[in-house]
Design a protein around this motif. Sequence first.
Motif, PDB file in Angstrom:
ATOM      1  N   CYS A   1       7.730  -3.167  -3.551  1.00  0.00           N
ATOM      2  CA  CYS A   1       7.952  -3.184  -2.099  1.00  0.00           C
ATOM      3  C   CYS A   1       6.658  -2.775  -1.420  1.00  0.00           C
ATOM      4  CB  CYS A   1       9.077  -2.227  -1.711  1.00  0.00           C
ATOM      5  SG  CYS A   1       9.289  -2.043   0.075  1.00  0.00           S
ATOM      6  N   SER A   2       6.058  -3.684  -0.701  1.00  0.00           N
ATOM      7  CA  SER A   2       4.758  -3.394  -0.090  1.00  0.00           C
ATOM      8  C   SER A   2       4.859  -2.433   1.083  1.00  0.00           C
ATOM      9  CB  SER A   2       4.085  -4.696   0.367  1.00  0.00           C
ATOM     10  OG  SER A   2       4.910  -5.393   1.277  1.00  0.00           O
ATOM     11  N   TRP A   3       6.082  -2.098   1.501  1.00  0.00           N
ATOM     12  CA  TRP A   3       6.272  -1.133   2.594  1.00  0.00           C
ATOM     13  C   TRP A   3       6.621   0.258   2.063  1.00  0.00           C
ATOM     14  CZ3 TRP A   3       8.023  -6.170   2.787  1.00  0.00           C
ATOM     15  CH2 TRP A   3       7.501  -6.972   3.811  1.00  0.00           C
ATOM     16  N   GLY A   4       6.850   0.385   0.758  1.00  0.00           N
ATOM     17  CA  GLY A   4       7.387   1.618   0.202  1.00  0.00           C
ATOM     18  C   GLY A   4       6.369   2.717  -0.046  1.00  0.00           C
ATOM     19  N   CYS A   5       6.882   3.927  -0.213  1.00  0.00           N
ATOM     20  CA  CYS A   5       6.072   5.106  -0.494  1.00  0.00           C
ATOM     21  C   CYS A   5       5.402   4.964  -1.858  1.00  0.00           C
ATOM     22  CB  CYS A   5       6.954   6.351  -0.467  1.00  0.00           C
ATOM     23  SG  CYS A   5       6.118   7.867  -0.943  1.00  0.00           S
ATOM     24  N   LEU A   6       4.115   5.271  -1.924  1.00  0.00           N
ATOM     25  CA  LEU A   6       3.356   5.161  -3.168  1.00  0.00           C
ATOM     26  C   LEU A   6       3.460   6.416  -4.031  1.00  0.00           C
ATOM     27  CD1 LEU A   6       0.159   3.352  -1.840  1.00  0.00           C
ATOM     28  CD2 LEU A   6       2.108   2.356  -3.056  1.00  0.00           C
ATOM     29  N   GLY A   7       3.925   7.513  -3.448  1.00  0.00           N
ATOM     30  CA  GLY A   7       4.254   8.695  -4.224  1.00  0.00           C
ATOM     31  C   GLY A   7       3.100   9.501  -4.775  1.00  0.00           C
ATOM     32  N   LEU A   8       1.899   9.357  -4.225  1.00  0.00           N
ATOM     33  CA  LEU A   8       0.754  10.094  -4.745  1.00  0.00           C
ATOM     34  C   LEU A   8       0.471  11.381  -3.964  1.00  0.00           C
ATOM     35  CD1 LEU A   8      -1.592   7.111  -5.622  1.00  0.00           C
ATOM     36  CD2 LEU A   8      -0.171   8.480  -7.149  1.00  0.00           C
ATOM     37  N   GLY A   9       1.275  11.645  -2.946  1.00  0.00           N
ATOM     38  CA  GLY A   9       1.286  12.968  -2.331  1.00  0.00           C
ATOM     39  C   GLY A   9       0.219  13.302  -1.313  1.00  0.00           C
ATOM     40  N   ASP A  10      -0.373  12.303  -0.643  1.00  0.00           N
ATOM     41  CA  ASP A  10      -1.330  12.626   0.420  1.00  0.00           C
ATOM     42  C   ASP A  10      -0.688  13.507   1.490  1.00  0.00           C
ATOM     43  OD1 ASP A  10      -2.810  10.857  -1.049  1.00  0.00           O
ATOM     44  OD2 ASP A  10      -3.507   9.670   0.659  1.00  0.00           O
ATOM     45  N   CYS A  11       0.570  13.218   1.796  1.00  0.00           N
ATOM     46  CA  CYS A  11       1.275  13.954   2.853  1.00  0.00           C
ATOM     47  C   CYS A  11       1.459  15.423   2.467  1.00  0.00           C
ATOM     48  CB  CYS A  11       2.629  13.310   3.144  1.00  0.00           C
ATOM     49  SG  CYS A  11       3.632  13.011   1.666  1.00  0.00           S
ATOM     50  N   ALA A  12       1.787  15.665   1.196  1.00  0.00           N
ATOM     51  CA  ALA A  12       1.956  17.046   0.727  1.00  0.00           C
ATOM     52  C   ALA A  12       0.612  17.780   0.720  1.00  0.00           C
ATOM     53  CB  ALA A  12       2.576  17.061  -0.663  1.00  0.00           C
ATOM     54  N   ASP A  13      -0.441  17.070   0.336  1.00  0.00           N
ATOM     55  CA  ASP A  13      -1.767  17.686   0.272  1.00  0.00           C
ATOM     56  C   ASP A  13      -2.286  18.078   1.647  1.00  0.00           C
ATOM     57  OD1 ASP A  13      -1.766  17.331  -2.462  1.00  0.00           O
ATOM     58  OD2 ASP A  13      -2.930  15.473  -2.406  1.00  0.00           O
ATOM     59  N   VAL A  14      -1.983  17.251   2.650  1.00  0.00           N
ATOM     60  CA  VAL A  14      -2.556  17.481   3.971  1.00  0.00           C
ATOM     61  C   VAL A  14      -1.753  18.496   4.788  1.00  0.00           C
ATOM     62  CG1 VAL A  14      -1.300  15.734   5.332  1.00  0.00           C
ATOM     63  CG2 VAL A  14      -3.694  16.217   5.862  1.00  0.00           C
TER      64      VAL A  14
END
Length: 294
Positions: A138-151
């Motif tokens: 799914c090209s709209w889906g979450c990639l799950g690598l955690g940029d949001c958690a890191d920031v």
Amino acid sequence: MISTIVNAALFMIALGSVLAVILAIANKKLFVYEDPRIEEVDDMLPQAQCGACGTPGCRPFAEAVVDGTKNPSACTVNSPEGNAEIAAYLGVGMGDHEKVVARLACAGGSHVAYTRAKYEGLKSCQAASVVSGGGKGCSWGCLGLGDCADVCDFDAIYMDEHGLPIVIEDKCTACNDCIVVCPKDLFTLMPVSQKLYVACKSLDEGDAAQQECEVACTACEKCVVDAPTGLIEIKNNLAVIDYEKYQDIDVDRTPIERCPTGAIVWLDSKLGSTHASKGKEGMKPHRDAALPIG
């Protein structure tokens, strides 16, 4: 020789005097009064400079509170006791400010959404997204690598076992950082009172969407039929909720009950985090392990 030195000294004294007079006049003419309470209120704020209050930082927020355009409670990082201290100092009410939190428009963890190619490289969603979209089906889906958690400076986001961000509502300050960093534009700031939510952003149609993610919206329109008139509509193969109407009508769980994939959910707060409830007909994940790649 001496007279030359004396004349130079007198000239410098005269010049200094003229400049001093000009500066004194300019100081009076250009003086801008600043309310001393601004400094006091600024000292009472947490200095997070996060912008969650709607201003560029704590100093502009202090100015807005002092001039009455913002309520002390609009600072979501400060403690309730801290905001009460500001209100007491200014002799104003705390004001009503509903808590706003970040919400993720994706439920496609590794156990329900397919990864078509294995990404090798910098562990970053932004980096992965520029390499064929990151490898997710799914090209709209979450990639799950955690940029949001890191920031997140407030430790309000962690990654679950399926590679999806979980927002801790009690810690979330609506600072907007996760929204800015997400390359898929999956986060939205929403008041906690808005319980009905579409946990999907896929614009693929029907079977094509579900082939890549078992919990994708298939644009079946059952939620549209079951919701109050005009509350939900299908746009580009995706259910969209009109939150302006949401404020004026009685909304319950009814629109989620017949959603066949559980893409539209009802949000509840449990243990400080958001729990998404699916309807009776929503497909429940039947596995804990990640789907195979490819």
